[in-house]
Scaffold this motif. Sequence first.
Motif, PDB file in Angstrom:
ATOM      1  N   VAL A  69       0.851  -1.220  -0.040  1.00  0.00           N
ATOM      2  CA  VAL A  69      -0.093  -0.068   0.100  1.00  0.00           C
ATOM      3  C   VAL A  69       1.081   1.174  -0.056  1.00  0.00           C
ATOM      4  O   VAL A  69       1.539   1.428   0.841  1.00  0.00           O
ATOM      5  N   CYS A  70       0.749   2.292  -1.002  1.00  0.00           N
ATOM      6  CA  CYS A  70       1.466   3.411  -1.013  1.00  0.00           C
ATOM      7  C   CYS A  70       0.703   4.132  -2.110  1.00  0.00           C
ATOM      8  O   CYS A  70       0.731   4.377  -3.020  1.00  0.00           O
ATOM      9  N   PHE A  71       0.219   5.309  -1.120  1.00  0.00           N
ATOM     10  CA  PHE A  71      -0.538   6.255  -1.663  1.00  0.00           C
ATOM     11  C   PHE A  71      -1.590   5.731  -2.749  1.00  0.00           C
ATOM     12  O   PHE A  71      -1.594   6.283  -3.871  1.00  0.00           O
ATOM     13  N   PRO A  72      -2.602   4.822  -2.008  1.00  0.00           N
ATOM     14  CA  PRO A  72      -3.493   4.388  -3.261  1.00  0.00           C
ATOM     15  C   PRO A  72      -4.507   5.146  -3.833  1.00  0.00           C
ATOM     16  O   PRO A  72      -5.012   4.855  -4.708  1.00  0.00           O
ATOM     17  N   SER A  73      -4.928   6.168  -3.151  1.00  0.00           N
ATOM     18  CA  SER A  73      -5.924   7.371  -3.587  1.00  0.00           C
ATOM     19  C   SER A  73      -5.467   8.603  -3.780  1.00  0.00           C
ATOM     20  O   SER A  73      -6.375   9.427  -4.121  1.00  0.00           O
ATOM     21  N   LEU A  74      -4.403   8.988  -3.998  1.00  0.00           N
ATOM     22  CA  LEU A  74      -3.815  10.397  -4.099  1.00  0.00           C
ATOM     23  C   LEU A  74      -4.251  10.926  -5.596  1.00  0.00           C
ATOM     24  O   LEU A  74      -4.166  10.265  -6.566  1.00  0.00           O
ATOM     25  N   GLU A  75      -4.778  12.221  -5.425  1.00  0.00           N
ATOM     26  CA  GLU A  75      -5.315  12.919  -6.535  1.00  0.00           C
ATOM     27  C   GLU A  75      -4.399  14.196  -6.712  1.00  0.00           C
ATOM     28  O   GLU A  75      -4.446  14.711  -7.701  1.00  0.00           O
ATOM     29  N   SER A  76      -3.909  14.772  -5.613  1.00  0.00           N
ATOM     30  CA  SER A  76      -3.257  16.120  -5.610  1.00  0.00           C
ATOM     31  C   SER A  76      -2.041  16.004  -4.833  1.00  0.00           C
ATOM     32  O   SER A  76      -2.187  15.701  -3.552  1.00  0.00           O
ATOM     33  N   LEU A  77      -0.878  16.291  -5.360  1.00  0.00           N
ATOM     34  CA  LEU A  77       0.343  16.235  -4.664  1.00  0.00           C
ATOM     35  C   LEU A  77       1.088  17.654  -4.907  1.00  0.00           C
ATOM     36  O   LEU A  77       1.243  17.937  -5.938  1.00  0.00           O
ATOM     37  N   ASP A  78       1.559  18.106  -3.760  1.00  0.00           N
ATOM     38  CA  ASP A  78       2.423  19.343  -3.765  1.00  0.00           C
ATOM     39  C   ASP A  78       3.733  18.816  -3.101  1.00  0.00           C
ATOM     40  O   ASP A  78       3.492  19.079  -1.712  1.00  0.00           O
ATOM     41  N   ILE A  79       4.621  18.824  -3.612  1.00  0.00           N
ATOM     42  CA  ILE A  79       5.945  18.492  -2.902  1.00  0.00           C
ATOM     43  C   ILE A  79       7.215  19.402  -3.515  1.00  0.00           C
ATOM     44  O   ILE A  79       7.375  19.864  -4.423  1.00  0.00           O
ATOM     45  N   ARG A  80       7.917  19.452  -2.230  1.00  0.00           N
ATOM     46  CA  ARG A  80       9.280  20.383  -2.246  1.00  0.00           C
ATOM     47  C   ARG A  80      10.338  19.232  -2.190  1.00  0.00           C
ATOM     48  O   ARG A  80      10.306  18.747  -1.010  1.00  0.00           O
ATOM     49  N   GLY A  81      11.550  19.294  -2.895  1.00  0.00           N
ATOM     50  CA  GLY A  81      12.430  18.369  -2.597  1.00  0.00           C
ATOM     51  C   GLY A  81      13.405  18.211  -3.865  1.00  0.00           C
ATOM     52  O   GLY A  81      13.430  18.863  -4.945  1.00  0.00           O
ATOM     53  N   ARG A  82      14.323  17.182  -3.670  1.00  0.00           N
ATOM     54  CA  ARG A  82      15.271  16.716  -4.755  1.00  0.00           C
ATOM     55  C   ARG A  82      14.392  15.987  -5.951  1.00  0.00           C
ATOM     56  O   ARG A  82      13.651  15.118  -5.622  1.00  0.00           O
ATOM     57  N   THR A  83      14.881  16.088  -7.203  1.00  0.00           N
ATOM     58  CA  THR A  83      14.368  15.230  -8.084  1.00  0.00           C
ATOM     59  C   THR A  83      14.355  13.796  -7.814  1.00  0.00           C
ATOM     60  O   THR A  83      13.600  13.042  -8.171  1.00  0.00           O
ATOM     61  N   ASN A  84      15.591  13.449  -7.295  1.00  0.00           N
ATOM     62  CA  ASN A  84      15.493  11.855  -7.288  1.00  0.00           C
ATOM     63  C   ASN A  84      14.743  11.634  -6.160  1.00  0.00           C
ATOM     64  O   ASN A  84      14.235  10.286  -6.191  1.00  0.00           O
ATOM     65  N   SER A  85      14.171  12.205  -5.145  1.00  0.00           N
ATOM     66  CA  SER A  85      13.341  11.618  -4.225  1.00  0.00           C
ATOM     67  C   SER A  85      11.906  11.846  -4.560  1.00  0.00           C
ATOM     68  O   SER A  85      11.157  10.986  -4.280  1.00  0.00           O
ATOM     69  N   ILE A  86      11.728  12.823  -5.311  1.00  0.00           N
ATOM     70  CA  ILE A  86      10.299  13.019  -5.733  1.00  0.00           C
ATOM     71  C   ILE A  86       9.961  11.729  -7.127  1.00  0.00           C
ATOM     72  O   ILE A  86       8.877  11.190  -6.960  1.00  0.00           O
ATOM     73  N   GLU A  87      11.314  11.740  -7.894  1.00  0.00           N
ATOM     74  CA  GLU A  87      11.058  10.349  -8.511  1.00  0.00           C
ATOM     75  C   GLU A  87      10.936   9.256  -7.714  1.00  0.00           C
ATOM     76  O   GLU A  87       9.933   8.522  -8.353  1.00  0.00           O
ATOM     77  N   LYS A  88      11.537   8.840  -6.857  1.00  0.00           N
ATOM     78  CA  LYS A  88      11.281   7.646  -6.094  1.00  0.00           C
ATOM     79  C   LYS A  88       9.751   7.647  -5.650  1.00  0.00           C
ATOM     80  O   LYS A  88       9.237   6.302  -5.437  1.00  0.00           O
ATOM     81  N   LEU A  89       9.288   8.626  -5.033  1.00  0.00           N
ATOM     82  CA  LEU A  89       7.954   8.812  -4.375  1.00  0.00           C
ATOM     83  C   LEU A  89       7.029   8.379  -5.834  1.00  0.00           C
ATOM     84  O   LEU A  89       5.944   7.525  -5.383  1.00  0.00           O
ATOM     85  N   LEU A  90       7.028   9.161  -6.778  1.00  0.00           N
ATOM     86  CA  LEU A  90       6.101   8.603  -7.532  1.00  0.00           C
ATOM     87  C   LEU A  90       6.049   7.339  -8.274  1.00  0.00           C
ATOM     88  O   LEU A  90       5.033   6.694  -8.574  1.00  0.00           O
ATOM     89  N   GLN A  91       7.490   6.902  -8.371  1.00  0.00           N
ATOM     90  CA  GLN A  91       7.549   5.520  -8.800  1.00  0.00           C
ATOM     91  C   GLN A  91       6.980   4.543  -7.828  1.00  0.00           C
ATOM     92  O   GLN A  91       6.384   3.351  -8.306  1.00  0.00           O
ATOM     93  N   SER A  92       7.019   4.883  -6.419  1.00  0.00           N
ATOM     94  CA  SER A  92       6.396   3.724  -5.364  1.00  0.00           C
ATOM     95  C   SER A  92       4.659   4.307  -5.301  1.00  0.00           C
ATOM     96  O   SER A  92       3.904   3.171  -4.890  1.00  0.00           O
ATOM     97  N   MET A  93       4.198   5.465  -6.025  1.00  0.00           N
ATOM     98  CA  MET A  93       2.953   5.587  -5.615  1.00  0.00           C
ATOM     99  C   MET A  93       2.181   4.471  -6.558  1.00  0.00           C
ATOM    100  O   MET A  93       2.297   4.350  -7.621  1.00  0.00           O
ATOM    101  N   GLN A  94       0.953   3.907  -6.007  1.00  0.00           N
ATOM    102  CA  GLN A  94      -0.017   3.159  -6.235  1.00  0.00           C
ATOM    103  C   GLN A  94      -1.492   3.722  -7.067  1.00  0.00           C
ATOM    104  O   GLN A  94      -1.785   3.126  -7.911  1.00  0.00           O
TER     105      GLN A  94
END
Length: 407
Positions: A245-270
């Motif tokens: 289970v990883c962000f199964p219902s996410l519709e809106s994401l506002d994120i500040r961070g490094r490109t590598n970190s955001i990439e990993k979060l998006l790739q893990s998001m379901q």
Amino acid sequence: MHQALLIDEILEVIFGFCTDSCTLSRAGRTCQAWKDPALDRVWWRLTSFKPLLDLIPGLLCVNGVYVLELSSHPDFRRLHHYASRVKQIIHRQRIQIHPTLLTLVLQDRELASCFRRLAIARLSLTNCHALCPIISSAKGMQTVELDLGFSTVAFKTVNGAASEFISTVDRVSSCFTSLSLRGTASGQVMNSVGHLLRLEALHLRVGTSLPAETLAAISTFPCLRELEIHTSHIQPEDFRFSSSVCFPSLESLDIRGRTNSIEKLLQSMQSDSLAVLRIDIEFLVSTDDTWDGLFTAIKEKTHASLLQLTIEHHMDTQDLPLEDDTPSSSDTTPTSNPYINNLLRTNPNALLNFEHLHSLSNHRELRQIVLETTPPILVRDLDLEHIVRWWPKLQHLDLGSVPTFDP
């Protein structure tokens, strides 16, 4: 009087257009049928808790502290009558309540039902943490916004009140679905946030206070649709999301961070329904991070759902490669010019180019694109043709503004 003006629901709509409390008070005195709808509108939104305290007989403000004039138990009936009409409380001013008075208020058996309509609380806890136990028993609380501040002096008191408030609201109110925190948060507060499984919207503007463990817990919330977080302080390898289970219902994401970190979060998001994505990139100039992996993740995880995309990234003017000052490829010897030396240390992949957007060519549903970067993205005539062809439903396009330089 027309019979329609005796229907509370219609009066509520009419009085909703009136922002003057004096006019509403006069309307409430017009007839008995208008009294409750008008008073409900007068009291539905308070920008201070003070009007409610003024309803307690014998209450005095001595040196900025609210105290009782008499030691006997005060009459809370007027407080009950009007507090039951309040739906939203916003309090940012400094307020102090004497411990004796606070104890008497909390011992009141009707306190829980007193704020039965209260749905929204926006509080600056550095100024009014004493209010938390008074309104935390509201069974209809839906939205909580807490400003924790950045003071080190009141850190323990403020965060202790915030943690208790969040936990109590979550326990008492089944309607609690939205939380916003700003300031420096303690581990205790973050631990409380990690247990709010019913949340649908979560905004955490807490800087480095957000630990990777809490983010991992948040990712398992089954109903979370809206999320705002800062992750610049978390290393990509510290992100440990659940494979089930990883962000199964996410519709809106506002994120500040490094490109590598955001990439990993998006790739893990379901979630396959992310419609709004706002990204604020940091540390791209001073690291070996790149745009490529981030846009690949956006392409793979949002191609069928993305409607709005905002990317923000700013380089300091001293990091910008100006044409007259940029060293040639053969000139790699360190010089005495600090500007040129700084350019030699700058990540050459830090600039956002239109070629990076090629990966989004199949995002046919895009309605809005905002690219707020310094320097702004360079767009050629051919790129404009691509924009028209790739995103036929685009309604808003913002390519940023040209930076100014001091002479």
